[in-house]
Write a protein that holds these residues in place. Sequence first.
Motif, PDB file in Angstrom:
ATOM      1  N   PHE A  32     -10.309  -0.264   1.815  1.00  0.00           N
ATOM      2  CA  PHE A  32     -10.247   1.011   1.089  1.00  0.00           C
ATOM      3  C   PHE A  32     -10.957   2.130   1.840  1.00  0.00           C
ATOM      4  O   PHE A  32     -10.532   3.284   1.794  1.00  0.00           O
ATOM      5  CB  PHE A  32     -10.785   0.865  -0.340  1.00  0.00           C
ATOM      6  CG  PHE A  32      -9.814   0.178  -1.253  1.00  0.00           C
ATOM      7  CD1 PHE A  32      -8.590   0.751  -1.550  1.00  0.00           C
ATOM      8  CD2 PHE A  32     -10.116  -1.047  -1.812  1.00  0.00           C
ATOM      9  CE1 PHE A  32      -7.681   0.132  -2.392  1.00  0.00           C
ATOM     10  CE2 PHE A  32      -9.223  -1.683  -2.658  1.00  0.00           C
ATOM     11  CZ  PHE A  32      -7.994  -1.098  -2.948  1.00  0.00           C
ATOM     12  N   SER A  58       0.834  -1.205   0.000  1.00  0.00           N
ATOM     13  CA  SER A  58       0.000   0.000   0.000  1.00  0.00           C
ATOM     14  C   SER A  58       0.866   1.251   0.000  1.00  0.00           C
ATOM     15  O   SER A  58       0.627   2.187  -0.772  1.00  0.00           O
ATOM     16  CB  SER A  58      -0.931   0.021   1.210  1.00  0.00           C
ATOM     17  OG  SER A  58      -1.818  -1.055   1.166  1.00  0.00           O
ATOM     18  N   TYR A  59       1.892   1.275   0.850  1.00  0.00           N
ATOM     19  CA  TYR A  59       2.798   2.428   0.906  1.00  0.00           C
ATOM     20  C   TYR A  59       3.547   2.599  -0.414  1.00  0.00           C
ATOM     21  O   TYR A  59       3.750   3.711  -0.894  1.00  0.00           O
ATOM     22  CB  TYR A  59       3.793   2.297   2.058  1.00  0.00           C
ATOM     23  CG  TYR A  59       3.161   2.476   3.411  1.00  0.00           C
ATOM     24  CD1 TYR A  59       2.306   3.540   3.677  1.00  0.00           C
ATOM     25  CD2 TYR A  59       3.415   1.583   4.442  1.00  0.00           C
ATOM     26  CE1 TYR A  59       1.715   3.705   4.926  1.00  0.00           C
ATOM     27  CE2 TYR A  59       2.833   1.741   5.689  1.00  0.00           C
ATOM     28  CZ  TYR A  59       1.991   2.802   5.919  1.00  0.00           C
ATOM     29  OH  TYR A  59       1.410   2.959   7.153  1.00  0.00           O
ATOM     30  N   ILE A  85      -8.464   3.291   4.471  1.00  0.00           N
ATOM     31  CA  ILE A  85      -7.425   4.112   3.839  1.00  0.00           C
ATOM     32  C   ILE A  85      -7.986   5.479   3.490  1.00  0.00           C
ATOM     33  O   ILE A  85      -7.356   6.513   3.758  1.00  0.00           O
ATOM     34  CB  ILE A  85      -6.866   3.401   2.588  1.00  0.00           C
ATOM     35  CG1 ILE A  85      -6.096   2.145   2.987  1.00  0.00           C
ATOM     36  CG2 ILE A  85      -5.951   4.358   1.788  1.00  0.00           C
ATOM     37  CD1 ILE A  85      -5.737   1.220   1.821  1.00  0.00           C
TER      38      ILE A  85
END
Length: 142
Positions: A134, A9-10, A137
């Motif tokens: 999601f 993700s990063y 996030i």
Amino acid sequence: MENIILEKSYKIINKYNQKSKEVKKYGTEQYIYPAEIHMIEVIGSHEKITTTQLADVLCITKGAVSQTTAKLLQKGLIIKIESIKKNEMYISLSEEGKIAYKNHRILHKDMLDKINGILSNLPKESKDALEKIFEVIDKSLD
């Protein structure tokens, strides 16, 4: 497993941040910034759209929409059409804007086809879990 997902993700976020500074032509004479092509994408997905609607879809201020649409107008990528309602303008793509829209869609088609292929084979529970991830996030970026 959790660390791998977070690391990926990063990595995606960092790549996106780098890509958000690059300009491309998308088959047009004009260089187009990522924020501009994303606005073109939204405008192209609607027959006509207002500044307020664009701001809502893109989760940006009306001022940011006005600044970007002014640039797109100057580049000849959009047109503004007066609405029947007073003080309201519709925004649509010009012919040049339609070329950029089409080429941007082609650029992403392969990736979207792969993602949709994976999603179509997932059970509902997995899709629900992805949606929740999601959402987390998205909220953490607010």
